[in-house]
Motif scaffolding. Structure first.
Motif, PDB file in Angstrom:
ATOM      1  N   TYR A   6       0.882  -1.164   0.000  1.00  0.00           N
ATOM      2  CA  TYR A   6       0.000   0.000   0.000  1.00  0.00           C
ATOM      3  C   TYR A   6       0.920   1.215   0.000  1.00  0.00           C
ATOM      4  N   TYR A  11      -3.356   0.247  -3.446  1.00  0.00           N
ATOM      5  CA  TYR A  11      -2.946  -1.123  -3.130  1.00  0.00           C
ATOM      6  C   TYR A  11      -2.389  -1.730  -4.407  1.00  0.00           C
ATOM      7  N   GLN A  76      -5.957  -3.868   7.497  1.00  0.00           N
ATOM      8  CA  GLN A  76      -6.907  -4.982   7.286  1.00  0.00           C
ATOM      9  C   GLN A  76      -7.123  -5.246   5.809  1.00  0.00           C
ATOM     10  N   THR A  77      -7.329  -4.170   5.047  1.00  0.00           N
ATOM     11  CA  THR A  77      -7.571  -4.323   3.608  1.00  0.00           C
ATOM     12  C   THR A  77      -6.354  -4.920   2.924  1.00  0.00           C
ATOM     13  N   ARG A  80      -6.075  -8.603   3.654  1.00  0.00           N
ATOM     14  CA  ARG A  80      -7.093  -9.368   2.919  1.00  0.00           C
ATOM     15  C   ARG A  80      -6.674  -9.509   1.455  1.00  0.00           C
ATOM     16  N   ARG A  81      -6.237  -8.408   0.869  1.00  0.00           N
ATOM     17  CA  ARG A  81      -5.882  -8.452  -0.555  1.00  0.00           C
ATOM     18  C   ARG A  81      -4.592  -9.227  -0.821  1.00  0.00           C
TER      19      ARG A  81
END
Ligand code: PDD
Length: 294
Positions: A6, A11, A76-77, A80-81
């Motif tokens: 990121y 991202y 968190q994102t 997850r990604r």
């Protein structure tokens, strides 16, 4: 390709991630960072890492970094990604991008980078059984080692020298023989009384998150802990030595400058009972916080 980085709002795959040449982190190490252990997708001691990041930003007068809620959401994102389970979350905040000038630039916004990388914590269990070697090296770092800045050259050179000598980590010491910490770990000694000894919080060491967790768990289990400086001479005759860090969590030190640790004890040159007990407590805490099991 999963996003494993990121950078300032985007991202993207790690190989495509980058910062401007005039990022102040690159030119001046004008940046702070954190390394957070992720177990089965959950961060360990997240609040403590965020606290240390804020403390570093304040000490460097870096203003305008994203809020805690924003950091949480990005982390968190990203995780997850990245499609990762176990790994290391790296967070770096620099003062920003500006024409090169030592003084603080006006009107810049911090650059925020996070990366997600796999890390095999299970390998640590094997290393914990074996123990690791350290070598004593002069602490050549700057005088604010309590700040987790990206100015890591003293640590980088120390780690390289330790590896060249076949060791896992450096045991940094001051000119008077005081042991400070490792290149990327906190160092501990078990005194002959059984008391766990580690350098007190000061500008000479990083306030390690695992150091704090280990201290809390040890005390809760009735083990005596003393935050006081100890010397290389004491370390050379201590029954046990060990190190702690986010990537550890705890590794017994079984050789110091090639000599077995704990000579004269039943566990000479092998992990001792105190370090092993504390390591077990740390793995239980990891399981409690994250649900992770080896
Ligand atoms: N290193 N001391 C130093 C100099 C460190 O760089 C670190 C962490 C520690 C242990 O702190 P913690 O328990 O919060 O991980 C002590 C990280 C992992 C790194 O730079 O990769």
């Amino acid at each position: 390709m999963p996003a494993t980085a990121y950078v300032n709002g985007r991202y993207l795959p790690l190989a495509h991630a980058g910062l401007p040449v005039e990022d102040r982190g690159t030119q001046f190490a004008d940046a702070v960072y954190e390394v957070v252990a992720m177990f089965a997708g959950r961060p360990l001691d997240w609040a403590a890492h965020r606290w240390r990041l804020r403390r570093g930003l304040a000490a460097l007068f870096i203003e305008g970094a994203p809020s805690d809620a924003a950091l949480d959401a990005i982390a968190q994102t990203l995780w997850r990604r990245s499609h990762l389970a176990d790994g290391l979350l790296y967070i770096q905040v620099s003062r920003g991008t500006a024409r090169r000038d030592h003084g603080f630039p006006a009107g810049v916004r911090p650059n925020l980078v996070m990366t997600a990388r796999p890390f095999d914590f299970r390998q640590r269990l094997a290393q914990q059984q074996e123990g690791v070697a350290v070598v004593a090296l002069p602490d050549q770092r700057w005088k604010r080692c309590d700040l987790k800045t990206t100015g890591l050259l003293g640590a980088v050179l120390g780690k390289a020298e330790a590896r060249r000598l076949g060791a896992f980590e450096a045991m940094f010491h001051l000119e008077d023989g005081t042991v400070t910490e490792g290149a990327s770990t906190n160092l501990w000694m078990v005194a002959s009384s059984g008391t766990l000894v580690t350098h007190p919080l000061s500008a000479r060491i990083l306030p390690g998150i695992m150091r704090e967790t280990a201290m809390r768990l040890a005390r809760a289990a009735g083990m005596a802990v003393a935050e006081r400086p100890f010397t290389l001479d004491e370390a050379r005759t201590a029954p046990e030595l060990f190190l702690t860090s986010t990537t550890g969590p705890l590794l017994p030190i079984t050789r110091l400058d090639g000599a077995p640790v704990g000579t004269g004890t039943a566990h000479a040159g092998r992990p001792g009972p105190v370090a092993t007990r504390l390591a077990t407590l740390l793995w239980s805490e990891i399981a409690r916080q994250t649900g992770w099991r080896p």
